[in-house]
Design an enzyme around this catalytic site. Structure first.
Site: not given
Length: 639
Positions: A161, A191, A211-213, A338
């Site tokens: 990421n 990713q 992860s959808g977002h 994060c």
């Protein structure tokens, strides 16, 4: 303020318009509970089943499980729990299943922390071991070959990421196969969706969270793929949803939105392909090289996603770069979103063996597969503007001037005029930055230790060696420095403007007046500087966005002060409620405080990007004795 140029797609992405429409439809018209047997519930069930079928096709899931989760962190937790429960059961049955939990050194912290958490709670007693990576950020397969026979679980990622480094998943699978390893294998595919080909059923991968977002779906929706035959233990038990595999009423709005994104992936014309994205990445990289000629990219392009650039600029901190880009309306990050609040070098770049100036000064720029040429054109224009702003002199307004530099928990000070500067007690970790500042401004750094200084008489009758700079004198004492205007070789105490260092209090009273600004080498009562008559306590007066306009209209004489650095102001000048702010960087505040204290009734309203620096400025001025120092809460970000 200019519109945003959002270049932080690896952190999150704007929601696809068709996904928004699908979510609204699911909430307004298809709002049923998919577990209900009536017609309204069955219509909701159709959304659930349709989206799952699309996910199976896009992921190449074959007979594997496809579960809807709240996102990648839940998927990682579920995968780790499932694997460690199976390891514990196999061990109880007397089966040799390895004693190591191997994870990539550049994995997202959710992986290593999940491994440690469940290893402790389940009492499996396995040893966590980071698998090193090479200078390109790819896993060391030679090391994995030695570890694989002892591994109970192996966790790697499809693409990093922070750097975009693409893992050699085929190579990892080959090592696991050839070593005869029975380890469970989880691959973080966050990713990868929409950027790398996926055919999970034809791989050795046991678990793959998504992860959808990260790909234009809303936050709060994700997918976990579990290979057919891989062990599975539900993380949540209760209502029996997802076939009893993940209880809790389904997030139908999120699932519907994710279904629209998956439909766009299947349809094939909404998102840019690899070649188009690579061409955009190359254009952005070329513009960055023009804007910042000394730039270094932290990962080779041939092994990274075409959507990600990670770079550093010698002599410029990541914070300065982020502030510069943000002032110009360009949204980038220093690494993983994060951990963005933690002021530390990137552990990902450290693991790649990069020097501290690169891991501590790194910036990540990332685009999404919705980007087009017009967007890249606008981004390139804004990046060029950032380069021009950074090259603007940071020592432009005043002669002589005083600038604060911070590092190693200490403060150093630069005294300068149009051509020269003197550096007082510089923090060691700021030496390179100070040299870059002086170089960019065309300033010659004077050697403060030369023996042939002129001398100046002080009010206590002593004489001190001094340097003439910008018409003022900088007099050296055994324990500090005095800056002020000399008259006929005499620096009177009333003419001393600044004191640097820990000058003895008794002597200080004889050689400087109580209005001089004392510039500390470290925090004193939380202050970088103060005046001898500074008050204890005192905090910034607060103005909120909804009261600022009224305050400024009520106080027409109020001075609006932008405390961002000069390059930030050059990248994006500040105008609030029709009033242009005067730029006085927080690092230059000590230079201006005497003039503000001379007008104690005039309100001084400080503003910055987020409200943090302006709060410090207002607190400093209040403690120095100015009762009308204010900060704008939330700063420009909330304006």
């Amino acid at each position: 303020m200019a519109s945003d140029i959002y270049l932080d797609a690896n952190a999150t992405s704007p929601v696809l318009p068709s996904a928004i429409a699908a979510a609204v439809e699911a909430m307004e018209a298809q709002f049923g509970n998919p577990s209900s047997s009536h017609a309204t519930g069955l219509r909701a069930r159709r959304i659930l089943d349709t989206t799952r079928a699309r996910a199976r096709r896009v992921l190449g899931a074959g007979p594997g499980r496809v579960l809807f989760t709240s996102g990648a962190t839940e998927g990682i937790q579920t995968a780790v729990l499932s694997a460690l429960v199976a390891v514990r059961e196999r061990r109880a049955a007397g089966e040799d299943c390895g004693d190591l939990l191997v994870y990539g050194a550049t994995e997202h912290k959710a992986v290593s922390e999940s491994l440690a958490h469940w290893n402790r709670l389940l009492g499996t007693g396995l040893t966590l071991l980071a698998l090193p990576v090479d200078a390109a950020g790819r896993h060391r397969l030679d090391v994995l070959r030695d570890l694989a026979p002892r591994a109970a679980m192996v966790c790697t990622m499809a693409a990093n990421n922070e750097t975009g480094a693409i893992s050699d998943l085929d190579g990892i699978a080959r090592v696991l196969r050839e070593s005869g390893s029975k380890a469970y294998w989880m691959v973080d595919c966050v990713q990868a969706l929409g950027k790398l080909p996926l055919d999970l059923a034809n791989t050795r991968i046991d678990y793959a969270p998504f992860s959808g977002h990260k790909l234009h779906a809303p936050k709060g929706i994700g997918i976990l793929y579990v290979r057919d035959g891989a062990p599975y233990t539900p993380l949540m038990i209760g209502g029996g949803q997802e076939g009893g595999q993940r209880s809790g009423t389904e997030n139908m709005a999120g699932i519907a939105a994710l279904g629209a994104v998956l439909a766009a992936l299947e349809e094939g014309t909404t998102f840019r392909g690899h070649a188009e994205l690579a061409a955009m990445r190359d254009r952005l990289a070329a513009t960055l090289r023009d804007a910042f000629p000394a730039i270094v990219f932290n990962a080779p392009f041939e092994h990274t996603l075409p959507t990600t650039l990670n770079f550093a600029v010698p002599g410029v901190s990541s914070k300065d770069l982020l502030d510069l880009f943000d002032a110009a309306g360009v949204r980038v990050s220093a690494g993983s979103a994060c951990s963005a609040a933690k002021a530390a070098p990137s552990y990902v770049l450290d693991a790649m063996g990069l020097p501290l100036w690169r891991s501590g000064g790194a910036v990540r720029l990332s685009i999404g597969p919705l980007a087009d040429d017009a967007f890249v054109d606008a981004a390139c224009a804004r990046i060029r503007h950032c380069g021009e702003a950074l090259r603007a002199s940071r020592f432009k307004d005043g002669s002589p001037g005083v600038m604060q530099v911070s590092g190693d928990g200490r403060y150093g000070w630069i005294v300068f005029d149009a051509t020269t500067c003197v550096v007082i007690d510089p923090p060691r970790d700021q030496l390179e930055r100070i040299a870059a500042l002086a170089r960019d401004a065309g300033l010659r750094v004077l050697d403060v230790d030369v023996a042939d200084h002129a001398t100046v008489e002080l009010d206590d009758g002593s004489h001190a060696p001094c340097i003439v700079i910008g018409g003022a004198v900088l007099a050296r004492l055994p324990d500090g420095w005095l800056l002020g205007d000399a008259d006929a070789g005499h620096l009177r105490r009333t003419a001393v403007r600044h004191v640097f260092g820990a000058v003895d209090a008794g002597r200080l009273a004889r050689v400087a007046h109580d209005g001089a600004v004392i510039c500390h080498g470290a925090d004193v009562d939380g202050l970088a500087w103060a005046t001898p008559r500074a008050r204890d306590g005192g905090t910034a007066g607060q103005l909120h966005q909804d009261t600022l306009d009224v305050f400024l209209r009520r106080h027409e004489d109020a001075l609006l002060v932008d405390v961002r650095e000069a390059f930030e102001a050059a990248a994006g000048p500040m105008v609030l409620h029709g009033r242009a702010a005067r730029n006085v960087p927080l690092s230059r505040l000590a230079e201006h405080v005497a003039g503000w204290l001379a007008e104690p009734a005039r309100p001084i309203v400080f503003v910055c990007r987020s409200g943090n620096r302006s709060a410090k400025a207002a607190t400093l001025l209040r403690r120095a004795g100015h009762a009308q120092a204010w900060t704008v809460v939330g700063g420009l970000a909330l304006a």
